[in-house]
Design a protein around this motif. Structure first.
Motif, mmCIF file in Angstrom:
data_model
loop_
_atom_site.group_PDB
_atom_site.id
_atom_site.type_symbol
_atom_site.label_atom_id
_atom_site.label_comp_id
_atom_site.label_asym_id
_atom_site.label_seq_id
_atom_site.Cartn_x
_atom_site.Cartn_y
_atom_site.Cartn_z
ATOM 1 N N PRO A 225 35.097 30.152 32.572
ATOM 2 C CA PRO A 225 33.681 30.432 32.301
ATOM 3 C C PRO A 225 33.277 31.782 32.913
ATOM 4 N N ASN A 226 32.390 32.477 32.212
ATOM 5 C CA ASN A 226 31.831 33.751 32.684
ATOM 6 C C ASN A 226 32.786 34.946 32.651
ATOM 7 N N ALA A 227 33.992 34.767 32.094
ATOM 8 C CA ALA A 227 34.938 35.887 32.084
ATOM 9 C C ALA A 227 34.488 36.983 31.120
ATOM 10 N N GLY A 228 33.675 36.598 30.117
ATOM 11 C CA GLY A 228 33.181 37.615 29.169
ATOM 12 C C GLY A 228 33.645 37.392 27.742
ATOM 13 N N LYS A 229 34.034 36.157 27.400
ATOM 14 C CA LYS A 229 34.541 35.866 26.048
ATOM 15 C C LYS A 229 33.477 36.112 24.984
ATOM 16 N N SER A 230 32.292 35.545 25.232
ATOM 17 C CA SER A 230 31.231 35.704 24.221
ATOM 18 C C SER A 230 30.772 37.153 24.151
ATOM 19 N N SER A 231 30.816 37.859 25.282
ATOM 20 C CA SER A 231 30.459 39.285 25.258
ATOM 21 C C SER A 231 31.449 40.044 24.369
ATOM 22 N N LEU A 232 32.727 39.660 24.440
ATOM 23 C CA LEU A 232 33.736 40.346 23.621
ATOM 24 C C LEU A 232 33.528 40.023 22.142
ATOM 25 N N PRO A 248 27.829 29.865 34.204
ATOM 26 C CA PRO A 248 29.157 29.471 33.738
ATOM 27 C C PRO A 248 29.050 28.237 32.828
ATOM 28 N N GLY A 249 29.804 28.244 31.736
ATOM 29 C CA GLY A 249 29.768 27.095 30.820
ATOM 30 C C GLY A 249 28.702 27.257 29.756
ATOM 31 N N THR A 250 28.368 28.511 29.400
ATOM 32 C CA THR A 250 27.338 28.739 28.377
ATOM 33 C C THR A 250 27.813 28.267 27.001
ATOM 34 N N THR A 251 29.020 28.686 26.618
ATOM 35 C CA THR A 251 29.516 28.351 25.280
ATOM 36 C C THR A 251 30.185 26.985 25.309
ATOM 37 N N ARG A 252 29.796 26.140 24.378
ATOM 38 C CA ARG A 252 30.461 24.834 24.253
ATOM 39 C C ARG A 252 31.071 24.692 22.860
ATOM 40 N N TYR A 327 41.581 42.176 31.445
ATOM 41 C CA TYR A 327 40.850 42.152 32.717
ATOM 42 C C TYR A 327 39.516 42.839 32.491
ATOM 43 N N ASN A 328 38.456 42.060 32.604
ATOM 44 C CA ASN A 328 37.115 42.559 32.246
ATOM 45 C C ASN A 328 36.297 42.893 33.499
ATOM 46 N N LYS A 329 35.231 43.622 33.279
ATOM 47 C CA LYS A 329 34.244 44.007 34.299
ATOM 48 C C LYS A 329 34.780 45.074 35.261
ATOM 49 N N ILE A 330 35.572 46.017 34.725
ATOM 50 C CA ILE A 330 36.089 47.083 35.596
ATOM 51 C C ILE A 330 34.965 47.944 36.155
ATOM 52 N N ASP A 331 33.790 47.890 35.508
ATOM 53 C CA ASP A 331 32.658 48.680 36.020
ATOM 54 C C ASP A 331 32.242 48.221 37.418
ATOM 55 N N LEU A 332 32.571 46.978 37.741
ATOM 56 C CA LEU A 332 32.163 46.449 39.045
ATOM 57 C C LEU A 332 33.153 46.795 40.157
ATOM 58 N N VAL A 350 39.221 46.577 30.856
ATOM 59 C CA VAL A 350 38.045 46.983 30.090
ATOM 60 C C VAL A 350 36.744 46.614 30.809
ATOM 61 N N SER A 351 35.676 47.209 30.330
ATOM 62 C CA SER A 351 34.364 46.682 30.668
ATOM 63 C C SER A 351 33.665 46.456 29.331
ATOM 64 N N ILE A 352 33.525 45.197 28.988
ATOM 65 C CA ILE A 352 32.936 44.883 27.685
ATOM 66 C C ILE A 352 31.463 45.298 27.694
ATOM 67 N N LYS A 353 30.812 45.039 28.807
ATOM 68 C CA LYS A 353 29.387 45.341 28.903
ATOM 69 C C LYS A 353 29.127 46.836 28.723
ATOM 70 N N LYS A 354 29.997 47.662 29.311
ATOM 71 C CA LYS A 354 29.789 49.119 29.211
ATOM 72 C C LYS A 354 30.544 49.720 28.021
HETATM 73 N N1 LIG Z 1 29.222 43.863 34.959
HETATM 74 C C1 LIG Z 1 29.730 43.331 33.862
HETATM 75 N N2 LIG Z 1 29.291 42.146 33.437
HETATM 76 C C2 LIG Z 1 29.825 41.630 32.326
HETATM 77 C C3 LIG Z 1 30.832 42.295 31.594
HETATM 78 N N3 LIG Z 1 31.158 41.533 30.527
HETATM 79 C C4 LIG Z 1 30.372 40.435 30.596
HETATM 80 N N4 LIG Z 1 29.565 40.480 31.682
HETATM 81 C C5 LIG Z 1 28.572 39.484 32.114
HETATM 82 O O1 LIG Z 1 29.243 38.290 32.478
HETATM 83 C C6 LIG Z 1 28.429 37.155 32.197
HETATM 84 C C7 LIG Z 1 29.204 36.132 31.382
HETATM 85 O O2 LIG Z 1 29.493 36.663 30.112
HETATM 86 P P1 LIG Z 1 29.799 35.757 28.854
HETATM 87 O O3 LIG Z 1 30.206 36.661 27.744
HETATM 88 O O4 LIG Z 1 28.686 34.809 28.582
HETATM 89 O O5 LIG Z 1 31.041 34.937 29.393
HETATM 90 P P2 LIG Z 1 31.854 33.741 28.736
HETATM 91 O O6 LIG Z 1 33.284 33.944 29.064
HETATM 92 O O7 LIG Z 1 31.513 33.627 27.284
HETATM 93 O O8 LIG Z 1 31.310 32.492 29.515
HETATM 94 P P3 LIG Z 1 31.227 30.941 29.086
HETATM 95 O O9 LIG Z 1 30.638 30.864 27.723
HETATM 96 O O10 LIG Z 1 30.328 30.384 30.106
HETATM 97 O O11 LIG Z 1 32.598 30.374 29.152
HETATM 98 C C8 LIG Z 1 27.196 37.688 31.472
HETATM 99 O O12 LIG Z 1 26.151 37.818 32.404
HETATM 100 C C9 LIG Z 1 27.642 39.063 30.995
HETATM 101 O O13 LIG Z 1 26.597 39.983 30.859
HETATM 102 C C10 LIG Z 1 31.269 43.575 32.075
HETATM 103 O O14 LIG Z 1 32.127 44.238 31.508
HETATM 104 N N5 LIG Z 1 30.689 44.018 33.215
#
Ligand SMILES: Nc1nc2c(ncn2[C@@H]2O[C@H](COP(=O)(O)OP(=O)(O)OP(=O)(O)O)[C@@H](O)[C@H]2O)c(=O)[nH]1
Ligand SMILES: [Mg+2]
Length: 447
Positions: A225-232, A248-252, A327-332, A350-354
């Motif tokens: 959870p929260n790794a960034g799957k839905s963001s990708l 964590p656990g947003t997507t079901r 490996y996501n969130k390299i911006d952090l 990568v940083s999906i967010k950026k």
């Molecule tokens: N700083 C930063 N935050 C990110 C990045 N990618 C995603 N996030 C944040 O991480 C959080 C979780 O992202 P989701 O895409 O919902 O993660 P998920 O893997 O789908 O999570 P679940 O659905 O809960 O399993 C959100 O607050 C995003 O904004 C990134 O590259 N950098």
């Protein structure tokens, strides 16, 4: 498969209301039926505007009628096309009238099946008709068009002809074993087999590209959870499909998106984050995630770069499906986007967010399945074709071994015959009723 003598009819335009609705009729009763409905003289290949008459001479509709006498028609039989108004009830009324005059409703793909059985097109061309209709990218349309025009079939036919010639040569050589010259060992057969193998390998490569263009690949996004799957998922599809949150656990539920990557269809599947959960809904989400994972062409495992230990879920994933670790969130953590290949496979930073490193990831995705977006002259191909080419290739290879190792002419000839048979299945020179049934039943009605 025997050609049916029935006259068939179907609405060829999609269900629902539209400007124009087309009914197609094909078979021996076409002229009889047209006399009752059109009540006007119809000229081959001329568009005439006319009324379509019902049973009691009431007008059902009016529109254009086109008549193509056999054999110069799509099916090779007498065919009639009635282009009326595209309302579902009016089209149904007209179709019922046609049926009452001695036609029956066509099965899916039956028009194209008749075109095949009447020798108008071969099997690979018939399949290309359905593939063209179902194409989801411009590139696959262009490739389906090439297959439909017979470019793929021509290459296969050339190979089959060469195999036949060579087999006949080998069979003749067997009969000359008592002569002074041994035609089998003078190197000619060997050279020709090697050349054939090269040609088959070339076609194999192009056909594989063609299959990727047709079927694309299924990409399943997994991770904690929260790794960034839905963001990708959102980043790749370019819009806000999935809910993204820091809970964590947003997507079901499973989320599916179809996009294209340089012309290749990509089916992306976002899944519930994998973890031990007591929540029954989340548990069901995780069960469904595992189902999708087992059907993936490629798995993308997302990992929060700050929690590299979370990679332990790898153990729960199938080891026989290619996996890319992202490996996501390299911006952090202040890392640069990167892609590394080592003995543990590929890792992408990568940083999906950026939006950092996503181009690297896309390029790597294409490489993983061997997609070459610059390849020209690709014809659309199906799994069945790839398999037939592979079997053909293996028999030709075996023929080479029989020649080099055993000098066994009869076995060389037999292998070449088997290769010829397998390749012949592509264009339908050899085909079973089962295969034809399977191919045509997946067509749409009216085609
Ligand atoms: N700083 C930063 N935050 C990110 C990045 N990618 C995603 N996030 C944040 O991480 C959080 C979780 O992202 P989701 O895409 O919902 O993660 P998920 O893997 O789908 O999570 P679940 O659905 O809960 O399993 C959100 O607050 C995003 O904004 C990134 O590259 N950098
Ligand atoms: Mg999610």
């Amino acid at each position: 498969m025997l050609l049916s003598q029935d006259t068939i009819a179907a609405i060829a335009t999609p269900p629902g209301n539209g400007g124009v609705g087309i009914i197609r009729i094909s078979g021996p009763n076409v002229t009889e039926i047209s006399k009752k409905i059109i009540q006007k003289e119809i000229k081959p290949r001329h568009a005439i505007f006319t009324e379509f008459m019902g049973e009691d001479n009431g007008v059902i509709d009016s529109g254009i009628c086109l008549y193509f006498p056999e054999p110069a028609s799509y099916t090779g039989e007498d065919t009639l096309e009635l282009q009326g108004h595209g309302g579902s009830v009016v089209l149904d009324m007209l179709l019922r009238r046609i049926i009452s005059l001695g036609a029956r409703i066509a099965k899916p793909g039956e028009f194209t099946e008749r075109a095949f059985l009447n020798g108008k097109i071969d099997l690979a061309q018939a399949e290309a008709v359905a593939d063209l209709i179902e194409s989801t990218t411009e590139k696959s349309v262009r490739s389906a068009q090439k297959s439909m025009q017979g470019i793929f079939s021509e290459k296969i036919n050339q190979l089959v002809d060469e195999l036949t010639e060579l087999r006949i040569y080998v069979e003749a050589a067997i009969d000359f074993v008592d002569e002074e010259i041994d035609f089998l060992t003078d190197g000619v057969v060997q050279k020709r087999i090697i050349k054939l193998l090269e040609k088959i390998q070339d076609i194999q490569k192009t056909a594989q590209q063609g299959r990727l263009l047709r079927d694309g690949m299924t990409l399943v996004l997994v991770g904690k959870p929260n790794a960034g799957k839905s963001s990708l998922l959102n980043a790749l599809s370019g819009h806000d499909v999935a809910i993204v949150s820091d809970i964590p656990g947003t997507t079901r539920d499973i989320l599916r998106e179809r996009i294209q990557l340089d012309g290749m269809p990509l089916h992306i599947i976002d899944t519930a984050g994998l973890r031990d959960s007591e929540n029954s809904i989340e548990k069901e989400g995780i069960r469904r995630a595992h189902l999708e994972i087992s059907k993936a062409d490629v798995i993308i495992l997302l990992i929060d770069v700050r929690e590299p230990d979370s990679i332990d879920i790898v153990d729960k994933l199938p080891s026989d499906i290619p996996m890319i670790k992202v490996y996501n969130k390299i911006d952090l953590v202040d890392l640069d986007p990167d892609i590394k290949n080592d003995q543990n496979g590929c890792s992408c930073y990568v940083s999906i967010k950026k939006g950092l490193g996503l181009e690297l990831l896309k390029k790597h995705l294409k490489d993983t399945v061997g997609y070459d977006s610059s390849a020209d002259d690709v014809f659309l191909a199906r799994r069945r074709h790839i398999e037939a080419i592979r079997i053909g290739h293996d028999f030709v290879k075996s023929a080479l071994n029989q020649l080099n190792i055993n000098n066994a002419g009869e076995l060389v000839a037999e292998d070449l015959r088997q290769a010829q048979k397998s390749l012949g299945e592509i264009t339908g020179t050899v085909s079973s009723d089962d295969l034809l049934g399977k191919i045509f039943s997946s067509f749409c009605i009216g085609k």
